[in-house]
Scaffold this motif. Structure first.
Motif, PDB file in Angstrom:
ATOM      1  N   ALA A  74       0.831  -1.206   0.000  1.00  0.00           N
ATOM      2  CA  ALA A  74       0.000   0.000   0.000  1.00  0.00           C
ATOM      3  C   ALA A  74       0.865   1.255   0.000  1.00  0.00           C
ATOM      4  N   LEU A  75       1.983   1.221   0.712  1.00  0.00           N
ATOM      5  CA  LEU A  75       2.900   2.360   0.707  1.00  0.00           C
ATOM      6  C   LEU A  75       3.436   2.605  -0.707  1.00  0.00           C
ATOM      7  N   PHE A  76       3.775   1.530  -1.400  1.00  0.00           N
ATOM      8  CA  PHE A  76       4.271   1.645  -2.771  1.00  0.00           C
ATOM      9  C   PHE A  76       3.179   2.213  -3.685  1.00  0.00           C
ATOM     10  N   VAL A  81       0.399   6.489  -6.977  1.00  0.00           N
ATOM     11  CA  VAL A  81      -0.810   7.280  -7.196  1.00  0.00           C
ATOM     12  C   VAL A  81      -0.527   8.762  -6.938  1.00  0.00           C
ATOM     13  N   PHE A  82       0.304   9.051  -5.948  1.00  0.00           N
ATOM     14  CA  PHE A  82       0.670  10.436  -5.687  1.00  0.00           C
ATOM     15  C   PHE A  82       1.424  11.026  -6.882  1.00  0.00           C
ATOM     16  N   THR A  83       2.236  10.223  -7.535  1.00  0.00           N
ATOM     17  CA  THR A  83       2.931  10.667  -8.746  1.00  0.00           C
ATOM     18  C   THR A  83       1.918  11.040  -9.830  1.00  0.00           C
ATOM     19  N   ARG A  92      -0.168  19.962  -4.106  1.00  0.00           N
ATOM     20  CA  ARG A  92       0.585  19.624  -2.899  1.00  0.00           C
ATOM     21  C   ARG A  92       1.854  18.858  -3.248  1.00  0.00           C
ATOM     22  N   THR A  93       2.942  19.205  -2.584  1.00  0.00           N
ATOM     23  CA  THR A  93       4.204  18.520  -2.860  1.00  0.00           C
ATOM     24  C   THR A  93       4.485  17.417  -1.854  1.00  0.00           C
ATOM     25  N   GLY A  94       3.850  17.464  -0.677  1.00  0.00           N
ATOM     26  CA  GLY A  94       4.018  16.416   0.319  1.00  0.00           C
ATOM     27  C   GLY A  94       2.949  15.351   0.151  1.00  0.00           C
ATOM     28  N   PHE A  99      -3.920   9.525   0.231  1.00  0.00           N
ATOM     29  CA  PHE A  99      -3.293   8.556  -0.670  1.00  0.00           C
ATOM     30  C   PHE A  99      -2.836   7.323   0.100  1.00  0.00           C
ATOM     31  N   LEU A 100      -2.326   7.504   1.289  1.00  0.00           N
ATOM     32  CA  LEU A 100      -1.891   6.370   2.107  1.00  0.00           C
ATOM     33  C   LEU A 100      -3.092   5.552   2.588  1.00  0.00           C
ATOM     34  N   ILE A 101      -4.142   6.238   2.990  1.00  0.00           N
ATOM     35  CA  ILE A 101      -5.350   5.556   3.468  1.00  0.00           C
ATOM     36  C   ILE A 101      -6.027   4.835   2.299  1.00  0.00           C
ATOM     37  N   GLY A 102      -6.179   5.521   1.173  1.00  0.00           N
ATOM     38  CA  GLY A 102      -6.809   4.913  -0.003  1.00  0.00           C
ATOM     39  C   GLY A 102      -6.036   3.722  -0.530  1.00  0.00           C
ATOM     40  N   ALA A 103      -4.711   3.827  -0.536  1.00  0.00           N
ATOM     41  CA  ALA A 103      -3.887   2.718  -1.018  1.00  0.00           C
ATOM     42  C   ALA A 103      -4.031   1.504  -0.114  1.00  0.00           C
TER      43      ALA A 103
END
Length: 134
Positions: A74-76, A81-83, A92-94, A99-103
């Motif tokens: 999920a972290l990967f 997805v953030f990319t 947002r740059t951070g 994204f972490l929760i959704g992944a």
């Protein structure tokens, strides 16, 4: 199992006059289907509202929430997805918590209870959402 987003839990913590009743009802319904999960990110977001770790942990116990780690897969996925988000013009740059929760929800195939629908629907279309519009 249901992954509970921070905004739903903050409705309880703050006694939100608009959303608390909806959140309580949804949490009760979801708890009948299985455990209510939070991850490290949600825990950290909730910590903003508490002065002491013991008080936050007491809330988690009282709400019958289960703290579960974010799997490496999920972290990967969150990074990938953030990319996509940044390439699509995301400002947002951070890394955003959504994204972490959704992944995590996508990788583990579990629904997310949230009032923050946009990014989940856009970037994790396979994740079932429990939202006020349902």
């Amino acid at each position: 199992m249901t992954l509970v987003d921070t905004n739903v839990l903050l409705d309880l913590v703050t006694g939100d006059p608009v959303w608390a009743d909806w959140s309580i009802e949804q949490l009760e319904n979801a708890s009948l289907r299985g455990p209510l999960l939070i991850n490290d990110i949600i825990y950290a977001e909730l910590a903003v509202r508490y002065d002491r770790i013991e008080d936050l942990d007491a809330f988690i116990d009282a709400a019958h929430l289960v703290l579960t780690p974010v799997p490496r897969a999920a972290l990967f996925l969150a990074g990938k997805v953030f990319t996509q988000y940044r390439r699509a013009g995301g400002s947002r740059t951070g890394m955003l918590p959504d994204f972490l929760i959704g992944a995590q929800a996508a990788v583990q195939k579990i629904p997310v209870m949230t009032r923050d629908i946009g990014r989940y629907r856009s970037y994790f279309p396979t994740v079932k959402l429990i939202t006020p519009d349902r």
